[in-house]
Design a protein around this motif. Structure first.
Motif, PDB file in Angstrom:
ATOM      1  N   LEU A 197     -16.789 121.909 -51.496  1.00  0.00           N
ATOM      2  CA  LEU A 197     -15.384 121.539 -51.420  1.00  0.00           C
ATOM      3  C   LEU A 197     -15.308 120.031 -51.265  1.00  0.00           C
ATOM      4  O   LEU A 197     -15.530 119.490 -50.187  1.00  0.00           O
TER       5      LEU A 197
ATOM      6  N   ILE B 150      -8.056 120.945 -47.609  1.00  0.00           N
ATOM      7  CA  ILE B 150      -9.133 121.894 -47.289  1.00  0.00           C
ATOM      8  C   ILE B 150      -8.595 123.296 -47.018  1.00  0.00           C
ATOM      9  O   ILE B 150      -9.071 124.267 -47.610  1.00  0.00           O
TER      10      ILE B 150
ATOM     11  N   HIS C  23     -18.097 121.752 -47.067  1.00  0.00           N
ATOM     12  CA  HIS C  23     -17.082 120.729 -47.278  1.00  0.00           C
ATOM     13  C   HIS C  23     -17.696 119.365 -47.088  1.00  0.00           C
ATOM     14  O   HIS C  23     -18.585 119.178 -46.262  1.00  0.00           O
TER      15      HIS C  23
ATOM     16  N   ASP D 231      -9.028 115.946 -47.002  1.00  0.00           N
ATOM     17  CA  ASP D 231      -8.942 116.692 -45.750  1.00  0.00           C
ATOM     18  C   ASP D 231      -7.650 117.506 -45.670  1.00  0.00           C
ATOM     19  O   ASP D 231      -7.636 118.610 -45.137  1.00  0.00           O
TER      20      ASP D 231
END
Length: 94
Positions: A67, A74, A90, A71
């Motif tokens: 990912l 997400i 992530h 932010d």
């Protein structure tokens, strides 16, 4: 590349470009997802992956799903992922 990992990039920004171009040297990029298909196409051309803009098109058997989204995105992106067999990780650009 007997030990090559299969990787799907979710995102097409700066972090995805750097990771994708580096990982594609020794691993297989299965797909590149972006909200904007033209962005996915550019990164997919660099990495050898398939460009997609729908979560329903994500390959479900990659080893890693990276990912590489902002932010703020997400949670939204993670909630829209279909069931996947690989590890979802992530990244952060900061």
């Amino acid at each position: 590349m007997d030990n090559a990992l299969h990787i799907t990039l979710i995102g097409s920004g700066n972090v995805a470009w750097h990771l994708g171009s580096t990982l594609a040297v020794n691993h297989t990029v299965d797909a590149v997802w972006s909200r904007r298909i033209e962005h996915a196409r550019h990164l997919a051309a660099l990495t050898g992956g398939t460009a997609i803009d729908s979560m329903a098109q994500l390959p479900t058997n990659s080893d890693f799903y990276i990912l590489a989204v902002s932010d703020d995105a997400i949670a939204t992106v993670a909630k829209s992922l279909p069931p996947l067999s690989g590890l979802v990780v992530h990244t952060s650009g900061s």
